[in-house]
Scaffold this active site. Structure first.
Site, mmCIF file in Angstrom:
data_model
loop_
_atom_site.group_PDB
_atom_site.id
_atom_site.type_symbol
_atom_site.label_atom_id
_atom_site.label_comp_id
_atom_site.label_asym_id
_atom_site.label_seq_id
_atom_site.Cartn_x
_atom_site.Cartn_y
_atom_site.Cartn_z
ATOM 1 N N GLN A 1 0.511 -0.942 0.005
ATOM 2 C CA GLN A 1 -0.140 0.182 -0.128
ATOM 3 C C GLN A 1 1.335 1.527 0.269
ATOM 4 O OE1 GLN A 1 -3.181 0.046 2.960
ATOM 5 N NE2 GLN A 1 -3.623 -1.398 2.196
ATOM 6 N N HIS B 1 -8.386 -1.646 6.072
ATOM 7 C CA HIS B 1 -7.361 -3.014 7.647
ATOM 8 C C HIS B 1 -7.057 -0.736 7.773
ATOM 9 C CE1 HIS B 1 -5.171 -4.843 10.222
ATOM 10 N NE2 HIS B 1 -4.085 -4.766 9.292
#
Length: 333
Positions: A86, A108
């Site tokens: 990410q 998350h």
């Protein structure tokens, strides 16, 4: 007090007229993109060009875009790619294409909580975290129900962050089951802890150690496998259905007495101390730093552990025994 939300508490009108870019089309990305589209939302998928996910998204009827292009067109950016990639994807493809007024959503809290991604001012930062894998999110939606999830708001520039999070949760079906409000910190730390000490790490090691003890003492590996691994699903199903006491109510008196009197000898105060140390490593960022260092070194420790595990006796025995439960194993009575 737990803040729990259901369908009546969420309104998908908060998403109407807003373009949603789902970044990633893997375990969660595909399920959530399909659910949102089926709920009437305007969904685009942002991916690396011409990969397998690109082809799958096209097969499912999407017209995928390169990540940067999808971000430019979007009002809501859902980052649903693995934790470890990410930060790079954000720095290289997402952030350069962002503008004020957008919403950045995560499945998350890892990268936000540990500040591996630091969003700019002028954007909302929210989380919708289903408590189940993508297949469950999709299947329960299609069945007319949903998978429970957690929602959180880290930055609320617009003042509507929670409404947006709840609308996304409703769009993927989660509010049919129930949605609990949390924080990025709480979700991240408890998620990592649960995975490491119980759900993945703790359970796997307990099984392996118990199997090893029985085999070393001369019991048949096949019998040991059944007793410490195969039957675990039966127990977990009982616990999930009605809690720990429901499990005790549905096993034999012998099993109950033995389990209640001996379980605390295995999971003793020493284990509590070890769990606390693991939690401390999660909370202070030590685990996050260790994991990202491992990833950037191309995961030598993890790759070796995976390779070593393939040759373990419990894996070989399990492969043979699992075939006994397959109607297509080719064996006749």
């Amino acid at each position: 007090m737990v803040n729990t939300f259901y369908d009546k508490d969420a309104d998908t009108e908060a998403l109407k007229g807003r373009k949603i870019a789902v970044i990633g089309y893997g375990i969660q990305g595909r399920a959530q993109a399909l659910n949102l589209r089926d709920s009437g939302m305007d969904v685009t998928v942002g991916l690396r060009r011409d990969g397998e996910s690109w082809k799958l998204a096209e097969k499912d009827g999407f017209k995928p875009l390169a990540v940067g292009d999808a971000v430019k067109k979007a009002d809501i950016i859902m980052v649903l790619i693995p934790d470890e990639v990410q930060a790079d994807a954000y720095a290289n493809d997402i952030h350069p294409s962002m503008r004020r007024g957008q919403t950045l959503e995560f499945g998350h809290g890892f990268n936000i909580h540990f500040k591996r991604i630091v969003p700019p001012e002028g954007v909302d930062v929210i989380m919708v975290a289903p408590k189940g894998p993508g297949a469950m999110v999709r299947n329960t939606y299609l069945q007319g129900f949903g998978t429970p999830c957690l929602v959180a708001v880290e930055k609320d520039y617009s003042g509507n962050g929670l409404q947006t999070a709840l609308a996304i949760a409703k769009g993927i079906g989660a509010t049919r089951a129930g949605v609990i409000k949390t924080t990025f910190r709480e979700e991240t730390e408890t998620d990592n802890f649960g995975e490491q000490v119980v759900l993945c790490g703790g359970v796997a090691e307990l099984i392996r150690k118990a199997f090893g003890v029985l085999v070393k003492e001369g019991y048949q590996p096949e019998v040991a496998y059944f007793e410490v691994l195969h039957e675990l699903k039966l127990i977990v199903d009982l616990i999930q259905a009605g809690g720990i006491e429901n499990m005790w109510d549905n096993v034999s008196n012998t099993a109950e007495y033995g389990g209640r009197t001996r379980g605390s000898r295995i999971i003793d105060e020493h284990v509590n101390e070890t769990m606390k140390k693991i939690l401390d490593d999660i909370k202070d960022g030590s685990f996050a730093n260790e994991w990202m260092d491992e990833y950037y070194r191309e995961m030598p420790t993890l790759r070796k552990m995976r390779e070593d595990a393939k040759g373990e006796q419990i894996e070989e025995v399990g492969k043979e025994l699992r075939s006994m439960f397959s109607p297509s194993n080719g064996k006749k009575a």
